[in-house]
Design a protein around this motif. Structure first.
Motif, PDB file in Angstrom:
ATOM      1  N   GLY A 277       0.831  -1.190   0.000  1.00 15.87           N
ATOM      2  CA  GLY A 277       0.000   0.000   0.000  1.00 15.87           C
ATOM      3  C   GLY A 277       0.868   1.243   0.000  1.00 15.87           C
ATOM      4  N   VAL A 278       0.272   2.394   0.289  1.00 11.72           N
ATOM      5  CA  VAL A 278       1.013   3.646   0.292  1.00 11.72           C
ATOM      6  C   VAL A 278       2.114   3.621   1.348  1.00 11.72           C
ATOM      7  CG1 VAL A 278       0.836   6.138   0.659  1.00 11.72           C
ATOM      8  CG2 VAL A 278      -0.958   4.937  -0.607  1.00 11.72           C
ATOM      9  N   GLY A 279       1.809   3.080   2.534  1.00 11.44           N
ATOM     10  CA  GLY A 279       2.812   3.012   3.592  1.00 11.44           C
ATOM     11  C   GLY A 279       4.002   2.153   3.218  1.00 11.44           C
ATOM     12  N   TYR A 280       3.748   1.049   2.539  1.00 11.48           N
ATOM     13  CA  TYR A 280       4.834   0.169   2.103  1.00 11.48           C
ATOM     14  C   TYR A 280       5.766   0.898   1.150  1.00 11.48           C
ATOM     15  CZ  TYR A 280       7.165  -3.696  -0.305  1.00 11.48           C
ATOM     16  OH  TYR A 280       8.113  -4.525  -0.857  1.00 11.48           O
ATOM     17  N   TYR A 281       5.193   1.606   0.195  1.00  9.94           N
ATOM     18  CA  TYR A 281       6.027   2.304  -0.782  1.00  9.94           C
ATOM     19  C   TYR A 281       6.760   3.491  -0.145  1.00  9.94           C
ATOM     20  CZ  TYR A 281       4.227  -0.448  -4.647  1.00  9.94           C
ATOM     21  OH  TYR A 281       3.938  -1.487  -5.499  1.00  9.94           O
ATOM     22  N   MET A 282       6.150   4.099   0.857  1.00  7.28           N
ATOM     23  CA  MET A 282       6.848   5.191   1.536  1.00  7.28           C
ATOM     24  C   MET A 282       8.058   4.667   2.301  1.00  7.28           C
ATOM     25  SD  MET A 282       5.317   8.194   3.964  1.00  7.28           S
ATOM     26  CE  MET A 282       6.329   9.599   4.404  1.00  7.28           C
ATOM     27  N   MET A 283       7.899   3.535   2.980  1.00  7.23           N
ATOM     28  CA  MET A 283       9.032   2.933   3.679  1.00  7.23           C
ATOM     29  C   MET A 283      10.101   2.482   2.695  1.00  7.23           C
ATOM     30  SD  MET A 283      10.350   2.160   6.615  1.00  7.23           S
ATOM     31  CE  MET A 283       8.996   2.159   7.802  1.00  7.23           C
ATOM     32  N   SER A 284       9.670   1.920   1.573  1.00 11.39           N
ATOM     33  CA  SER A 284      10.618   1.522   0.529  1.00 11.39           C
ATOM     34  C   SER A 284      11.365   2.732  -0.007  1.00 11.39           C
ATOM     35  CB  SER A 284       9.873   0.808  -0.601  1.00 11.39           C
ATOM     36  OG  SER A 284      10.736   0.532  -1.688  1.00 11.39           O
ATOM     37  N   ALA A 285      10.665   3.850  -0.168  1.00 15.26           N
ATOM     38  CA  ALA A 285      11.312   5.066  -0.666  1.00 15.26           C
ATOM     39  C   ALA A 285      12.350   5.581   0.318  1.00 15.26           C
ATOM     40  CB  ALA A 285      10.250   6.137  -0.921  1.00 15.26           C
ATOM     41  N   VAL A 286      12.063   5.487   1.606  1.00 17.79           N
ATOM     42  CA  VAL A 286      13.046   5.908   2.618  1.00 17.79           C
ATOM     43  C   VAL A 286      14.276   5.014   2.557  1.00 17.79           C
ATOM     44  CG1 VAL A 286      13.460   6.132   5.089  1.00 17.79           C
ATOM     45  CG2 VAL A 286      11.286   6.907   4.124  1.00 17.79           C
ATOM     46  N   ASP A 287      14.074   3.705   2.462  1.00 16.33           N
ATOM     47  CA  ASP A 287      15.209   2.771   2.412  1.00 16.33           C
ATOM     48  C   ASP A 287      16.067   3.004   1.176  1.00 16.33           C
ATOM     49  OD1 ASP A 287      14.344   1.616   4.752  1.00 16.33           O
ATOM     50  OD2 ASP A 287      13.237   0.005   3.750  1.00 16.33           O
ATOM     51  N   GLN A 288      15.429   3.293   0.048  1.00 11.26           N
ATOM     52  CA  GLN A 288      16.151   3.435  -1.217  1.00 11.26           C
ATOM     53  C   GLN A 288      16.517   4.885  -1.534  1.00 11.26           C
ATOM     54  OE1 GLN A 288      17.059   0.746  -2.756  1.00 11.26           O
ATOM     55  NE2 GLN A 288      15.830  -0.650  -1.505  1.00 11.26           N
ATOM     56  N   ARG A 289      16.194   5.790  -0.621  1.00 16.74           N
ATOM     57  CA  ARG A 289      16.413   7.222  -0.859  1.00 16.74           C
ATOM     58  C   ARG A 289      15.763   7.662  -2.170  1.00 16.74           C
ATOM     59  NH1 ARG A 289      22.581   8.601   1.257  1.00 16.74           N
ATOM     60  NH2 ARG A 289      22.302   7.741   3.348  1.00 16.74           N
ATOM     61  N   ASP A 290      14.555   7.176  -2.350  1.00  9.08           N
ATOM     62  CA  ASP A 290      13.770   7.512  -3.533  1.00  9.08           C
ATOM     63  C   ASP A 290      12.950   8.760  -3.186  1.00  9.08           C
ATOM     64  OD1 ASP A 290      12.123   7.647  -5.720  1.00  9.08           O
ATOM     65  OD2 ASP A 290      11.703   5.501  -5.796  1.00  9.08           O
ATOM     66  N   TYR A 291      13.555   9.937  -3.342  1.00  2.03           N
ATOM     67  CA  TYR A 291      12.951  11.171  -2.862  1.00  2.03           C
ATOM     68  C   TYR A 291      11.623  11.511  -3.547  1.00  2.03           C
ATOM     69  CZ  TYR A 291      17.548  11.749  -0.770  1.00  2.03           C
ATOM     70  OH  TYR A 291      18.695  11.551  -0.042  1.00  2.03           O
ATOM     71  N   PRO A 292      11.478  11.360  -4.857  1.00  2.00           N
ATOM     72  CA  PRO A 292      10.168  11.665  -5.456  1.00  2.00           C
ATOM     73  C   PRO A 292       9.044  10.802  -4.888  1.00  2.00           C
ATOM     74  CG  PRO A 292      11.863  11.525  -7.145  1.00  2.00           C
ATOM     75  CD  PRO A 292      12.492  11.033  -5.873  1.00  2.00           C
ATOM     76  N   LEU A 293       9.294   9.514  -4.728  1.00  2.00           N
ATOM     77  CA  LEU A 293       8.268   8.632  -4.188  1.00  2.00           C
ATOM     78  C   LEU A 293       7.991   8.953  -2.722  1.00  2.00           C
ATOM     79  CD1 LEU A 293       6.367   6.266  -4.565  1.00  2.00           C
ATOM     80  CD2 LEU A 293       8.269   4.705  -4.120  1.00  2.00           C
ATOM     81  N   MET A 294       9.032   9.276  -1.973  1.00  2.00           N
ATOM     82  CA  MET A 294       8.862   9.617  -0.559  1.00  2.00           C
ATOM     83  C   MET A 294       7.985  10.850  -0.396  1.00  2.00           C
ATOM     84  SD  MET A 294      11.814  10.758   2.157  1.00  2.00           S
ATOM     85  CE  MET A 294      12.987   9.689   1.329  1.00  2.00           C
ATOM     86  N   MET A 295       8.296  11.909  -1.142  1.00  2.00           N
ATOM     87  CA  MET A 295       7.523  13.144  -1.033  1.00  2.00           C
ATOM     88  C   MET A 295       6.108  12.959  -1.578  1.00  2.00           C
ATOM     89  SD  MET A 295       9.464  15.088   0.554  1.00  2.00           S
ATOM     90  CE  MET A 295      11.197  15.346   0.936  1.00  2.00           C
ATOM     91  N   GLY A 296       5.967  12.152  -2.630  1.00  2.43           N
ATOM     92  CA  GLY A 296       4.638  11.904  -3.168  1.00  2.43           C
ATOM     93  C   GLY A 296       3.754  11.162  -2.184  1.00  2.43           C
ATOM     94  N   ALA A 297       4.302  10.140  -1.529  1.00  4.13           N
ATOM     95  CA  ALA A 297       3.531   9.388  -0.533  1.00  4.13           C
ATOM     96  C   ALA A 297       3.166  10.276   0.649  1.00  4.13           C
ATOM     97  CB  ALA A 297       4.337   8.184  -0.066  1.00  4.13           C
ATOM     98  N   PHE A 298       4.110  11.109   1.090  1.00  6.87           N
ATOM     99  CA  PHE A 298       3.850  12.036   2.190  1.00  6.87           C
ATOM    100  C   PHE A 298       2.717  12.991   1.826  1.00  6.87           C
ATOM    101  CE2 PHE A 298       4.888  16.290   3.990  1.00  6.87           C
ATOM    102  CZ  PHE A 298       4.592  16.014   5.307  1.00  6.87           C
TER     103      PHE A 298
END
Length: 331
Positions: A277-298
């Protein structure tokens, strides 16, 4: 100014603030993502000019533009639904989150509404038999379970019912080998995969029953109930139209506010169960330093919470007329 217009304005201001904070974090925080991404591309043998162009495509921010111009372009792109390109998944962030959001809402809505309505029923029973065994037992249970973090219970449930006994899947959000669609095998598989996350949230949610108990006990002592009994109204009428209706009212806003905490908790919950879900991808973005995905999920999580609270504010007066009209103007 009408209070509804003010509430909508506050919601829009909050959304604007979230998007602005996302831009500021990307542009100015220490070891800012823009510089880190440019360096990463250059380490892969990409020229500095091409690296900056790729960063612009990924973040919707041109590193060479002045900050005011870059901010306006970023805001325009975000409002159009363009949240950039994921670095890790190499897909548009909006596409990833649009696919993930219904699954998060599916789990959270089931957990929230079941806990809410079960809590209402149990709270009413606890208040009716105040001081009895049922009241003491359920109060103790709600107090103890409410103090346990849901993710601790989630890990225990996963170990016991997932790995040890194999009753539920240990990860994923839908069954494999079954054609997705409106058919019972697929629907049953989806429910089967969502069962443990929902149970994890339900078992530790005792706040609703305690709130309903307190509200019901307070209502039971009101003078208008004595008047209703003197009028000879049946107990069922008094219980439904007087006690239950007035005891539930304060919990409605609490139900909407709980959406915020559940969305925040979904980040850990979905990581534990590998539920995409959204939370899973946000955690994945933090682990991978995927800034666009992190900010988008936030941004998506914040907007969902703002919409829920705005909906609660605009509809509360429909179920409790005392909260609407001119009385809201002073708020």
């Amino acid at each position: 100014m009408d209070w509804r217009v003010r509430r909508i304005g506050q919601a829009l201001f909050t959304v604007w603030g979230v998007i602005t904070i996302s831009f500021v974090l990307v542009r100015t925080m220490p070891g800012n993502p823009m510089s880190a991404m440019v360096v990463r591309y250059e380490e892969q043998g990409i020229s500095p000019a091409q690296a900056r162009h790729l960063v612009e495509l990924r973040l919707n921010i041109n590193p060479q533009e002045p900050i005011p111009i870059a901010y306006l372009n970023y805001m325009a792109s975000t409002l159009q639904g363009d949240l950039g390109q994921s670095l890790y998944y190499d897909r548009p962030v909006a596409e990833i989150l649009a696919t993930a959001l219904p699954w998060t809402l599916f789990v959270l809505s089931w957990a929230m509404f079941i806990s809410f309505f079960v809590g209402i029923a149990l709270g009413a029973l606890m208040a009716y038999w105040e001081g009895g065994r049922l009241d003491v037992g359920l109060t103790g249970y709600a107090t103890v379970m409410g103090s346990i973090p849901f993710y601790v219970l989630a890990i225990l449930l996963l170990v016991v019912f997932g790995y040890r006994y194999g009753v539920f899947p240990t990860g994923g959000r839908q069954p494999t080998g079954i054609e997705p669609g409106f058919n019972w095998p697929y629907i049953r598989g989806v429910i089967h995969h969502a069962a443990l996350p929902v149970i994890s949230l339900l078992v530790v949610s005792g706040a609703a029953s305690l709130s309903m108990r307190g509200n019901s006990i307070r209502v039971l002592g009101e003078d208008y109930l004595r008047v209703a009994r003197l009028r000879g109204l049946p107990d069922s009428t008094i219980a439904v139209q007087y006690v239950a209706r007035n005891a539930i009212l304060p919990m409605y806003t609490g139900l909407m506010i709980s959406i915020g905490s559940m969305f925040g908790g979904s980040i850990i919950l979905e990581e534990v169960f590998a539920y995409r879900g959204v939370g899973y991808y946000m955690m994945s973005a933090v682990d991978q330093r995927d800034y666009p995905l992190m900010m988008g999920a936030f941004t998506i999580i914040t907007i969902a919470v703002v919409i829920a609270l705005l909906f609660a504010d605009l509809t509360y007066s429909k179920i409790d007329p005392r909260a609407g009209g001119e009385g809201r103007e002073g708020f």
